[in-house]
Design a protein around this motif. Structure first.
Motif, PDB file in Angstrom:
ATOM      1  N   ILE A  16       0.850  -1.191   0.000  1.00  0.00           N
ATOM      2  CA  ILE A  16       0.000   0.000   0.000  1.00  0.00           C
ATOM      3  C   ILE A  16       0.886   1.241   0.000  1.00  0.00           C
ATOM      4  O   ILE A  16       1.734   1.389   0.889  1.00  0.00           O
ATOM      5  N   PRO A  17       0.719   2.138  -0.972  1.00  0.00           N
ATOM      6  CA  PRO A  17       1.553   3.362  -1.006  1.00  0.00           C
ATOM      7  C   PRO A  17       1.315   4.242   0.220  1.00  0.00           C
ATOM      8  O   PRO A  17       0.189   4.372   0.706  1.00  0.00           O
ATOM      9  N   ASP A  36       4.823   9.270   2.178  1.00  0.00           N
ATOM     10  CA  ASP A  36       6.231   9.607   1.999  1.00  0.00           C
ATOM     11  C   ASP A  36       6.867   8.908   0.803  1.00  0.00           C
ATOM     12  O   ASP A  36       8.078   8.962   0.607  1.00  0.00           O
ATOM     13  N   GLY A  37       6.045   8.223  -0.001  1.00  0.00           N
ATOM     14  CA  GLY A  37       6.560   7.539  -1.185  1.00  0.00           C
ATOM     15  C   GLY A  37       6.925   6.090  -0.942  1.00  0.00           C
ATOM     16  O   GLY A  37       7.123   5.334  -1.898  1.00  0.00           O
ATOM     17  N   LYS A  38       7.000   5.699   0.322  1.00  0.00           N
ATOM     18  CA  LYS A  38       7.298   4.309   0.649  1.00  0.00           C
ATOM     19  C   LYS A  38       6.008   3.495   0.616  1.00  0.00           C
ATOM     20  O   LYS A  38       4.936   4.013   0.314  1.00  0.00           O
ATOM     21  N   THR A  39       6.097   2.212   0.913  1.00  0.00           N
ATOM     22  CA  THR A  39       4.915   1.347   0.916  1.00  0.00           C
ATOM     23  C   THR A  39       4.761   0.659   2.269  1.00  0.00           C
ATOM     24  O   THR A  39       5.731   0.501   3.021  1.00  0.00           O
ATOM     25  N   ARG A  40       3.533   0.288   2.560  1.00  0.00           N
ATOM     26  CA  ARG A  40       3.226  -0.441   3.787  1.00  0.00           C
ATOM     27  C   ARG A  40       2.718  -1.822   3.395  1.00  0.00           C
ATOM     28  O   ARG A  40       1.765  -1.936   2.631  1.00  0.00           O
ATOM     29  N   LYS A  42      -5.167  13.286   0.781  1.00  0.00           N
ATOM     30  CA  LYS A  42      -5.839  12.064   0.342  1.00  0.00           C
ATOM     31  C   LYS A  42      -7.258  12.355  -0.149  1.00  0.00           C
ATOM     32  O   LYS A  42      -7.727  11.768  -1.129  1.00  0.00           O
ATOM     33  N   ILE A  43      -7.944  13.261   0.539  1.00  0.00           N
ATOM     34  CA  ILE A  43      -9.282  13.657   0.109  1.00  0.00           C
ATOM     35  C   ILE A  43      -9.214  14.306  -1.277  1.00  0.00           C
ATOM     36  O   ILE A  43     -10.031  14.013  -2.162  1.00  0.00           O
TER      37      ILE A  43
END
Length: 424
Positions: free
Chosen positions: A68-69, A72-76, A315-316
Motif C-alpha cells: 500500500i503506497p 512519503d513515497g514508501k509502501t506499507r 488524500k481527500i
C-alpha cells in the motif's frame, strides 16, 4: 461427533465468526475466493473449517502480500488471508477478546469494543491543555518487528488452550505470497490486514509499553491507538527523560523508536510563550497545533487544537480528483445520481474529520463543488466556456436543494422551524 474431536470448538462459534467476517467484507486471499464465492457452499465450507480446527489438522494458506503506497513515497505491507482463514482467526478473536480486553489499559483505544479514535483525540486535546509538552512516538515498523516468542509468552499468561496457542503460532509463521508466486518466510511480525493482528498487537504493547508506563511513570498520561502513541509531560526535562527511557524499554522488547520521527512538542497557546522548534504533531489523522479560537464570550485567543491533517486533506483531494467527470457525463448521470454515488464517501469524511475544528474541512469541500461545476460545464452547452457562471448555477442549486449533497447539508444547515407554543 463433536465430542470425539481433539479440541472442543462450538459450531455456533464458527457461525458467529463467519457473520463478523462477512460484515467486515474484505478482498480475496491467494485462492481468489470472495465472500460471495465462499457462500455458494456456505454450509460445506463452514463445516470444513470447524472440522479441521476441531481435529487439529487446520493449516492456514499463505498470506497474500499487497504493498500500500504511503504519503512519503514508501509502501506499507498489507497481508490478506483467505476468507476461510479470516473466519478461523475470528473464532480465536471471539474466544480471546472477552478475556484480554478487560485487562488492557484505559488509555489504549485502538481496535477495542466501545473505544474509538475520536475518544483518543478528545483525550489528547484535554491533556494538551493540562500539560505543556508532548512526546510523539514513532515505532519503526512495529507490526513487522513483533517478536513471536515474546508475543507467545504474553499470550500464554492468559490462555492455556492448546488449540488457540497452536493456531496463533501457525498464523504467525504463515509465509507471505508475492505477486510472482514466490513465498517469503516469516520469523517475526504480525500481518497488517489479518483479523487477529490487532488483538495480538494490543497484547504485545500492553506488556511492552502500557504496563511499563503504569509501573514506572504512573503520573504521565498517554493515549495509544495501536502503535500511535503520544505522552504528556509538564516540563521539557521530563519529556526528554521519558523519550530516552521509552527508547531503552522498547529495545528490550526488540522494538526500536524512529528517532527522526519521534519528537518532543511544545503545546503553544496564548498563555505559553516558550520558543521551541516543534509546536505541532499528527495523531490519528488530525494535526494538533496553535489555532485561532473564539471563546463563548466572543473573544479571540490562541488554543492548541486538533483539526484534519494536511496528509488527510491531500488524500481527500486525490479522491476528489479521481472522480471522472467525463464518465459521469457519458453515463448521463443526473445531479441526484451523482449525489447518490459520492455522498457515502463525503459522509465518511464528515463523520470522522468533521468532529474537530470543522471549519477547515468545510472550506476544503469547495473542491467538490468545483468538480461538480466542471460536470455542469461539460454537460450543458450554455455553461461550457463560463466557469464563473457554472459556479453560480451550482450555488443556485445548493440553495434550492441544500440536502442534495452531504457537504451542502452539513455546511449550510437550514434553520429548524420553531413550534408554536401551546396555549395556556
Amino acid at each position: 461427533m463433536q465430542g470425539a474431536k481433539s479440541f472442543s470448538i462450538s459450531k455456533q462459534l464458527v457461525w458467529q465468526a463467519y457473520l463478523r467476517v462477512k460484515a467486515n467484507q474484505g478482498s480475496a486471499g491467494i485462492d481468489h475466493v470472495t465472500i460471495g464465492d465462499f457462500e455458494k457452499d456456505l454450509k460445506g465450507n463452514l463445516y470444513r473449517i470447524w472440522n479441521r480446527m476441531s481435529s487439529g489438522s487446520y493449516m492456514p494458506a499463505a498470506v497474500k502480500l499487497v504493498e500500500i503506497p504511503k504519503a512519503d513515497g514508501k509502501t506499507r505491507p498489507l497481508g490478506i488471508p483467505t476468507v476461510g482463514d479470516r473466519i478461523a482467526q475470528m473464532v480465536v478473536v471471539l474466544m480471546l477478546g472477552p478475556v484480554l480486553d478487560p485487562l488492557f489499559h484505559a488509555n489504549s483505544y485502538g481496535y477495542r469494543p466501545n473505544k474509538s479514535a475520536h475518544e483518543a483525540v478528545t483525550q489528547a486535546e484535554l491533556q494538551c491543555r493540562m500539560h505543556r509538552w508532548v512526546v510523539d512516538l514513532d515505532i519503526s515498523k512495529f507490526f513487522d518487528n513483533i517478536n513471536h516468542d515474546l508475543l507467545m509468552k504474553a499470550l500464554q499468561k492468559h490462555t492455556s488452550s492448546r488449540w488457540i496457542l497452536l493456531y496463533v503460532r501457525r498464523w504467525l509463521q504463515c509465509p507471505y505470497k508475492l505477486k510472482d508466486g514466490s513465498l517469503v518466510e516469516r520469523t517475526m511480525g504480525v500481518p497488517q490486514g489479518s483479523v487477529i493482528g490487532p488483538l495480538l498487537a494490543n497484547l504485545f504493547l500492553h506488556y511492552s509499553f502500557d504496563q511499563w508506563m503504569k509501573k514506572n511513570y504512573p503520573m504521565i498520561p498517554f493515549e495509544r491507538y495501536a502503535d500511535d502513541i503520544v505522552c504528556h509531560c509538564h516540563t521539557r526535562w521530563d519529556s526528554e527523560s521519558l523519550l530516552k527511557s521509552i527508547a531503552v524499554r522498547l529495545s528490550e522488547c526488540q522494538l526500536s523508536l524512529n528517532m527522526e520521527k519521534s519528537k518532543i512538542i511544545y503545546c503553544k497557546d496564548s498563555n505559553r510563550k516558550c520558543q521551541w522548534k516543534h509546536i505541532q504533531f499528527d495523531f490519528l489523522g488530525f494535526t494538533f497545533r496553535p489555532r485561532h479560537v473564539v471563546s463563548k464570550e466572543g473573544n479571540y485567543f490562541t488554543g492548541f487544537n486538533p483539526a484534519i491533517s494536511t496528509k488527510a486533506l491531500r488524500k481527500i483531494n486525490e479522491t476528489i480528483r479521481s472522480w471522472d467527470v467525463n464518465q459521469w457525463v457519458g453515463w448521463s448521470l443526473s445531479l441526484k445520481e451523482i449525489a447518490e454515488k459520492i455522498n457515502p464517501v463525503i459522509r465518511g469524511w464528515i463523520g470522522y474529520y468533521g468532529k474537530f475544528y470543522p471549519s477547515i474541512l468545510r472550506k476544503h469541500f469547495r473542491y467538490i463543488d468545483l468538480r461538480l461545476a466542471l460536470w455542469a460545464r461539460t454537460k450543458f452547452k450554455r455553461l461550457k466556456r463560463h466557469k464563473t457562471m457554472s459556479i453560480y448555477w451550482l450555488g443556485n442549486v445548493s440553495r434550492m436543494y441544500p440536502s442534495l449533497f452531504a457537504h451542502w447539508q452539513w455546511a449550510y444547515r437550514p434553520p429548524v422551524a420553531r413550534q408554536k407554543p401551546a396555549a395556556g
